[in-house]
Write a protein that holds these residues in place. Structure first.
Motif, short mmCIF file in Angstrom:
data_model
loop_
_atom_site.label_atom_id
_atom_site.label_comp_id
_atom_site.label_asym_id
_atom_site.label_seq_id
_atom_site.Cartn_x
_atom_site.Cartn_y
_atom_site.Cartn_z
N MET A 1 132.67 40.97 33.91
CA MET A 1 132.96 40.07 35.01
C MET A 1 133.28 38.67 34.50
N ASN A 2 134.28 38.02 35.05
CA ASN A 2 134.60 36.66 34.63
C ASN A 2 133.97 35.68 35.61
N SER A 3 132.98 34.91 35.13
CA SER A 3 132.20 34.06 36.04
C SER A 3 132.96 32.82 36.48
N LYS A 4 134.14 32.59 35.88
CA LYS A 4 134.89 31.38 36.25
C LYS A 4 135.80 31.59 37.46
N ILE A 5 135.97 32.80 37.86
CA ILE A 5 136.88 33.06 38.98
C ILE A 5 136.12 32.95 40.30
N THR A 6 136.60 32.03 41.12
CA THR A 6 135.87 31.73 42.36
C THR A 6 136.40 32.55 43.54
N GLY A 7 135.66 32.46 44.63
CA GLY A 7 136.09 33.12 45.86
C GLY A 7 137.43 32.58 46.34
N TYR A 90 134.61 40.03 47.46
CA TYR A 90 134.27 39.44 46.15
C TYR A 90 132.88 38.82 46.19
N TYR A 91 132.54 38.18 47.30
CA TYR A 91 131.18 37.63 47.43
C TYR A 91 130.15 38.75 47.28
N LEU A 92 130.41 39.86 47.97
CA LEU A 92 129.47 41.00 47.91
C LEU A 92 129.43 41.56 46.49
N TYR A 93 130.60 41.68 45.89
CA TYR A 93 130.71 42.17 44.50
C TYR A 93 129.88 41.28 43.58
N TYR A 94 130.06 39.97 43.75
CA TYR A 94 129.37 39.03 42.86
C TYR A 94 127.86 39.11 43.05
N SER A 97 126.59 42.24 41.53
CA SER A 97 126.62 42.12 40.07
C SER A 97 125.42 41.30 39.56
N LYS A 98 124.87 40.47 40.41
CA LYS A 98 123.70 39.68 40.03
C LYS A 98 122.39 40.34 40.47
N GLY A 99 122.51 41.57 40.96
CA GLY A 99 121.32 42.33 41.34
C GLY A 99 120.85 42.08 42.76
N VAL A 100 121.71 41.46 43.58
CA VAL A 100 121.33 41.21 44.99
C VAL A 100 121.96 42.31 45.85
N GLU A 127 138.95 47.87 42.21
CA GLU A 127 140.07 47.01 42.58
C GLU A 127 139.77 45.54 42.22
N ILE A 128 138.58 45.09 42.51
CA ILE A 128 138.23 43.69 42.23
C ILE A 128 138.26 43.44 40.72
N GLU A 129 137.77 44.39 39.95
CA GLU A 129 137.78 44.17 38.49
C GLU A 129 139.21 44.12 37.96
N LYS A 130 140.07 44.93 38.54
CA LYS A 130 141.50 44.88 38.16
C LYS A 130 142.09 43.52 38.53
N ILE A 131 141.78 43.06 39.71
CA ILE A 131 142.29 41.76 40.19
C ILE A 131 141.78 40.62 39.31
#
Ligand code: SF4
Length: 164
Positions: A1-7, A90-94, A97-100, A127-131
């Protein structure tokens, strides 16, 4: 996951990749745009009792979270709903990914008095990871993507930059 990419990056990716590039390269003209002003005013006036603007890692900025574990994103119109849905996914994905876990998403349209539930599934994850990979390619280039005329260009804050 790239943590620099924002919503917002995710949203702009879906709206226009050129807009994404401008935004990420800190070329910001949004503050003068009438649509953006309306969006901001709406954001400030809506749901005033809620705990608003939850920023997580400077990556996602959730409009508000209800005690029912629902994250809300406020939009003024449904014009680019596909992009809004991807942003909330993406919010849900993120968060996952943080265990929430166990969080749901909702897009609110206060002007339309409507809302839309958003969920994420395994295909969305892929899809999100591809994006995220595609966004990295776009923003790491030295020049913006080629101009592709769109209906939304007329109302875009970057119109002058693209069409002059
Ligand atoms: S004016 Fe059109 S092409 Fe240019 S950034 Fe905006 S939406 Fe994209």
């Amino acid at each position: 996951m790239n943590s620099k990419i924002t919503g917002v990056d995710i949203y702009y990716y879906k709206v226009c990749t050129r807009k994404l590039w401008y935004f990420h390269h800190e070329i910001q003209m949004e503050q003068d745009n009438e649509n953006v002003k309306i969006g901001k005013a709406l954001d400030e006036e809506s749901y005033s009792r809620e705990n608003k603007h939850i920023n997580i890692d400077n990556v996602i900025n959730i409009d508000f979270i209800k005690s029912t574990k629902v994250i809300h994103e406020i939009k003024k119109s449904k014009k680019i709903e596909e992009a809004s849905i991807l942003q909330v996914k993406y919010y849900l994905y993120y968060l996952i990914s943080k265990g929430v876990y166990g969080i749901k998403g909702k897009i609110d349209y206060p002007l339309l008095k409507q809302s839309l539930n958003v969920e994420i599934n395994e295909e969305d994850f892929i899809e999100i990871e591809k994006i995220l990979g595609e966004i990295n390619c776009i923003i790491n280039k030295n020049i913006p993507p080629k101009l592709e005329k769109k209906k939304i260009c007329r109302n875009c804050a970057y119109y002058d930059l693209c069409y002059i």
